[in-house]
Design a protein around this motif. Structure first.
Motif, mmCIF file in Angstrom:
data_model
loop_
_atom_site.group_PDB
_atom_site.id
_atom_site.type_symbol
_atom_site.label_atom_id
_atom_site.label_comp_id
_atom_site.label_asym_id
_atom_site.label_seq_id
_atom_site.Cartn_x
_atom_site.Cartn_y
_atom_site.Cartn_z
ATOM 1 N N LEU A 397 0.722 -1.184 -0.021
ATOM 2 C CA LEU A 397 -0.026 -0.068 0.188
ATOM 3 C C LEU A 397 0.857 1.233 -0.075
ATOM 4 O O LEU A 397 0.435 2.244 -0.606
ATOM 5 N N SER A 398 2.035 1.254 0.524
ATOM 6 C CA SER A 398 2.808 2.271 0.597
ATOM 7 C C SER A 398 3.525 2.627 -0.821
ATOM 8 O O SER A 398 3.590 3.882 -1.075
ATOM 9 N N ARG A 401 0.456 4.283 -2.641
ATOM 10 C CA ARG A 401 0.137 5.556 -2.272
ATOM 11 C C ARG A 401 1.339 6.426 -2.861
ATOM 12 O O ARG A 401 1.117 7.551 -3.582
ATOM 13 N N ALA A 453 -6.911 0.512 3.201
ATOM 14 C CA ALA A 453 -6.702 1.315 2.100
ATOM 15 C C ALA A 453 -7.779 2.541 2.188
ATOM 16 O O ALA A 453 -7.432 3.835 1.627
ATOM 17 N N VAL A 456 -5.984 6.026 3.130
ATOM 18 C CA VAL A 456 -4.825 6.418 2.016
ATOM 19 C C VAL A 456 -5.914 7.110 0.860
ATOM 20 O O VAL A 456 -5.190 8.193 0.499
ATOM 21 N N LEU A 457 -6.790 6.357 0.639
ATOM 22 C CA LEU A 457 -7.402 7.182 -0.483
ATOM 23 C C LEU A 457 -8.290 8.300 -0.110
ATOM 24 O O LEU A 457 -8.544 9.320 -1.032
ATOM 25 N N GLU A 459 -6.882 10.580 1.836
ATOM 26 C CA GLU A 459 -5.783 11.433 2.082
ATOM 27 C C GLU A 459 -5.845 11.887 0.664
ATOM 28 O O GLU A 459 -5.480 13.192 0.347
ATOM 29 N N LEU A 460 -5.639 10.877 -0.198
ATOM 30 C CA LEU A 460 -5.276 11.337 -1.718
ATOM 31 C C LEU A 460 -6.386 11.972 -2.442
ATOM 32 O O LEU A 460 -6.220 13.003 -3.230
ATOM 33 N N GLU A 658 -4.495 14.079 5.793
ATOM 34 C CA GLU A 658 -4.893 12.836 6.324
ATOM 35 C C GLU A 658 -6.206 13.117 6.930
ATOM 36 O O GLU A 658 -6.968 12.519 7.268
ATOM 37 N N LYS A 681 8.508 9.383 3.503
ATOM 38 C CA LYS A 681 7.195 9.467 2.607
ATOM 39 C C LYS A 681 5.965 10.437 3.403
ATOM 40 O O LYS A 681 4.882 10.262 3.114
ATOM 41 N N THR A 776 1.085 -3.167 6.264
ATOM 42 C CA THR A 776 0.373 -2.079 6.782
ATOM 43 C C THR A 776 0.233 -2.530 8.370
ATOM 44 O O THR A 776 0.084 -3.712 8.670
#
Length: 845
Positions: A397-398, A401, A453, A456-457, A459-460, A658, A681, A776
């Motif tokens: 996942l890192s 991302r 996920a 992360v999604l 955050e993006l 985040e 990161k 993770t």
């Protein structure tokens, strides 16, 4: 399964879905009543969950064939190609042969691709036609009566040329056309192809997805055929693959002389003819296919998007991503030309290294009055030394991302994940014609870490929203060398030069946009600036540009330079136009080995810079006094980011992607440099504005008070479970669980450590440091979550508890060590580390 998958997509934070029929599904099911009924269900479920829909327009890919429906009952629309060969006249005759026509490009997809592409699984050729023939050295054509077939077959033909009036030793060339009688692929040169495709494929899909926002085309594919007899007697072919053929091309000026020059010529006149051939050929494909689809979509109130075959995917070199093909024979060489037919721009990206895709997609959009793009992200095994379809089930996942952050920084509004799988892909029906688990693996949603996920999604999504407003700060225009790509042999130097500039500018943090020649005209150049739809630029880079289309472009470049604009170039020091090679625009060229050093010296220091690494920075101007800046530490080391001093006082307002929260504003005095510490990161986003009211200086960081070092290593007494209901067993935390009897386990591994007699040292604040992880991670103390991480190390502040500690670390790995060994690959479970790889420790914060 659809209900489950769509609910999970919503939970994960996705916003749009496309439905794609893959090779494991029988071709006969495609667009059947039951298939369309399922599409209607998916449409309703997506609407219920607030997800938008775009319509993927093909079975597999190669848009236009509709799983064979376009050519069913219309054999004249099947792909028809132009082939050529040459020989030497002796005694007034020569016999020429074309044989073993094949498209090895399809081999990486295996036998299933052959069955999907060809009825009966193999190509069979027929309807042979002599198009032209001529003498290479004198550029003269033979009479039709001088050329006759001796034999035609399903894999080639034999032709005799009789020319007793020509001297012995004359090199002659032959051009013939044939239709692939078993191919489901189509001829994009014929408008009827797109009309039939839209009626047979678009119409039923539009009815099944009534709320869809756009149709999405994928890799319209013109066939990369090679054959025995392809090479000329005088050297390698100028064109590496066959071209689609329709007799209507002769009405556009593509005659036997043009073909002779384009394929066999080596002088400047031949280069011009080659460019003319590919310009005319591409224009007819674009208007006949994409133009027809766009008109259909406009009538039916739906957008048109998608991407063509992109030979740069996976890197920066314009032709460096897909080897062994001549991309000019496909529709996509002129990306700017195709993009005029879209309602939104899409590009393709392969694997997980920095690459050109997003910045090119954003440049296409801005050239046509839009902004930003969609990037389709897929995985191959090539990046990690495996066969393509073995893919990357070990993708973390890192890494995903980091790649999506790179795309968004370079101009992507969103990233399309190729692909999410239905659950039965891991346990396929034995009747499936291909193994779905190795169809561009991984299926992101089947990875154990997919449960992590959503954060992360989100955050993006916030990062993309943060960069949505304003205009990118870019002062450099990088010229797309279309004419050189058309004129050159199959691998011209300009493709490499372009990639070197594109990568070096990105790594240096210099904002740039790719432009094509059509954007440059008399109205766009004045006072040393290029004023384009895509932005304003004071620097233009010509990457080994030896030729442009229009002689007026040379005058405009001279005017740009004369009025103060800067033109940089590499490779050739001289540029001419296609049809007037007497006039030149000249200038000094930079050696390719010096490009990165030159950029560092030739451009002013950027607003932001990260020490010790390639720059991952995006700057958007919202107003003349307000910027939005994002910074990403694309490394595994702590770094510092430096905000350059300016004469003005400024206010800095940091936003947390985040959480979506803003921090307290920081006031920066004039002529002051501000330094941000960046964890590995770490993503940083902030607004920077010129302060208009009375300001105060930002606080200096105080040095920490000296304290007694404290460190307790937690290397023993750990227990491990493969789920909450399994029995715990002792485990080492110095190496992964795959080496300790759990090599085939994919899921959530739980590490537990009891510290019944732990004494807090001097009541200090303490942190739990986890120095090396694969997967993770979520960390719990006494059943309360204290933190989470998707990176390969982590640090968590421990709660102030005066009671025994129970530390639980939950780690989700990938499917790699379960799937690869089970599918008879050479990959072993021990190749994919899982879990804790080094002993955690407690340290004073």
């Amino acid at each position: 399964m659809c209900r489950e998958a769509i609910a999970d997509m919503k939970r994960a934070g996705l916003g749009c879905i496309l439905v794609q029929a893959r090779l494991a599904m029988p071709l006969s099911d495609y667009l059947s009543p039951s298939y369309l009924a399922l599409c209607r269900l998916v449409s309703a479920l997506a609407d219920e969950h607030g997800l938008s829909i775009e319509i993927y327009d093909e079975y597999g890919w190669m848009s236009g064939h509709g799983g064979g429906l376009t050519v069913q009952g219309a054999d004249h629309l099947r792909e028809r190609h132009l082939f050529w060969t040459s020989g030497i006249l002796q005694n007034g005759q020569v016999t020429l042969q074309i044989s073993d026509i094949d498209a090895t490009f399809l081999d990486f997809l295996g036998p299933a691709a052959r069955r999907w592409t060809y009825e009966s699984g193999k190509p069979q050729w027929g309807l042979w036609q002599i198009v032209s023939g001529g003498v290479i050295s004198s550029r003269t054509l033979l009479q039709p009566s001088q050329i006759r077939f001796l034999e035609t077959g399903d894999s080639g033909c034999t032709v005799q040329i009789t020319a007793p009036d020509l001297p012995d030793g004359s090199p002659v060339a032959l051009f013939v056309a044939a239709t692939c009688l078993t191919s489901r692929l189509v001829n994009y040169l014929i408008q009827e192809t797109a009309e039939r495709f839209s009626n047979r494929v678009y119409a039923p899909l539009r009815e099944a997805f009534p709320k869809a926002e756009a149709f999405f085309f994928d890799h319209p594919y013109a066939g990369f055929y090679t054959w025995n007899g392809q090479n000329s007697a005088s050297g390698p072919d100028a064109i590496h693959n066959s071209l689609l053929w329709d007799n209507s091309l002769t009405e556009t000026g593509i005659d036997g002389i043009v073909l002779l020059d384009a394929v066999y010529g080596t002088d400047p006149q031949a280069a011009s003819q080659r460019a003319y051939l590919f310009e005319t050929y591409a224009r007819q494909m674009h208007h006949a296919f994409f133009g027809t689809l766009r008109r259909w979509c406009d009538v039916h109130d739906i957008g048109l998007t998608g991407h063509e075959l992109l030979p740069h995917v996976g890197g920066w070199n314009l032709l460096g991503g897909l080897g062994g093909i001549d991309a000019r024979v496909a529709p996509g060489g002129d990306y700017f030309g195709i993009d005029t037919f879209k309602t939104q721009s899409v590009t393709d990206a392969a694997d997980y290294n920095p690459q050109l895709s997003a910045i090119l997609g954003d440049s296409l959009a801005r050239a046509h009055g839009r902004t930003r793009c969609t990037v389709e992200q897929y995985s191959t095994g090539r990046e990690v030394g495996r066969p393509s379809l073995h893919g990357q089930w070990d993708l973390s996942l890192s890494r995903l991302r980091a790649q999506m952050i790179r795309h968004i920084f370079q101009g992507a509004r969103r990233v399309l994940l190729h692909a999410l799988f239905l659950p039965d892909a891991l346990h396929p029906n034995p009747d499936h014609q291909s193994a779905p688990r190795f169809d561009f693996a991984p299926g992101f949603n089947l990875q154990p870490w997919w449960d992590d996920a959503p954060d992360v999604l989100e955050e993006l999504a916030r990062l993309s929203a943060f960069l949505e407003g304003g205009v990118p700060v870019r002062s450099v225009a990088l010229f797309y060398p279309l004419e050189d790509l058309r004129e050159g042999r199959s691998s011209p130097d300009c493709a490499d030069h372009f990639g070197l500039w594109a990568e070096a500018l990105m790594n240096a943090g210099i904002g740039y946009t790719v432009i094509d020649e059509k954007q440059i005209n008399e109205e766009t150049v004045f006072n040393g600036w290029l004023h384009l739809t895509s932005g304003q630029f004071d620097t233009l880079i010509l990457p080994d540009v030896t030729v442009v289309h229009d002689p007026k472009t040379l005058s405009i470049l001279e005017e740009f330079s004369r009025t103060g604009g800067r033109i940089l170039r590499s490779g050739s020091t001289s540029t001419v136009s296609r049809n007037d090679r007497t006039r030149r625009f000249e200038g000094p060229a930079i050696l390719t080995s010096d490009i990165a050093f030159f950029i560092k010296d030739a451009f002013p220091s950027p607003l932001m810079s990260i020490e010790g690494q390639s720059q991952r920075i995006a700057v958007q101007k919202l107003t003349p006094s307000l910027l939005r800046v994002t910074v990403f530490n694309d490394s595994d080391q702590e770094r510092s980011a430096r905000l350059t001093a300016t004469p003005q006082e400024r206010t800095l307002l940091e936003w947390q992607c985040e959480t979506g929260e803003a921090m307290s504003p920081v006031f920066i005095s004039a002529n002051t440099t501000y330094v941000f510490p960046l964890k590995p990161k770490q993503l940083l986003a902030f607004e920077l504005s010129v302060t208009v009211s009375e300001t105060r200086s930002f606080p200096m960081n105080k040095a920490p008070c000296p304290s007694t070092p404290y460190k307790t290593i937690l290397e023993t007494d750990w227990l491990f479970q493969t789920g909450p209901d399994s029995s715990p067993v002792p485990i080492s935390v110095e190496c992964g669980w795959e080496q300790q009897g759990f090599g085939h386990f994919s899921g959530t591994g739980i590490y537990t450590l009891h510290l019944p007699h732990f004494n807090r040292f001097n009541k200090q604040s303490l942190s739990l440091i986890v120095p090396k992880i694969s997967g993770t991670m979520r960390c719990f103390v006494n059943e309360i979550q204290i933190g989470k991480s998707i990176e390969d190390n982590a640090s968590f502040l421990l709660p102030c508890l005066d009671q025994p500690f129970k530390i639980s670390i939950h780690i989700r790995n990938t499917m790699a060590n379960t799937l690869y060994p089970a599918m008879d690959t050479p990959l072993k479970p021990t190749e994919f580390p899982c879990g804790l790889l080094s002993a955690p420790y407690i340290s004073a914060s």
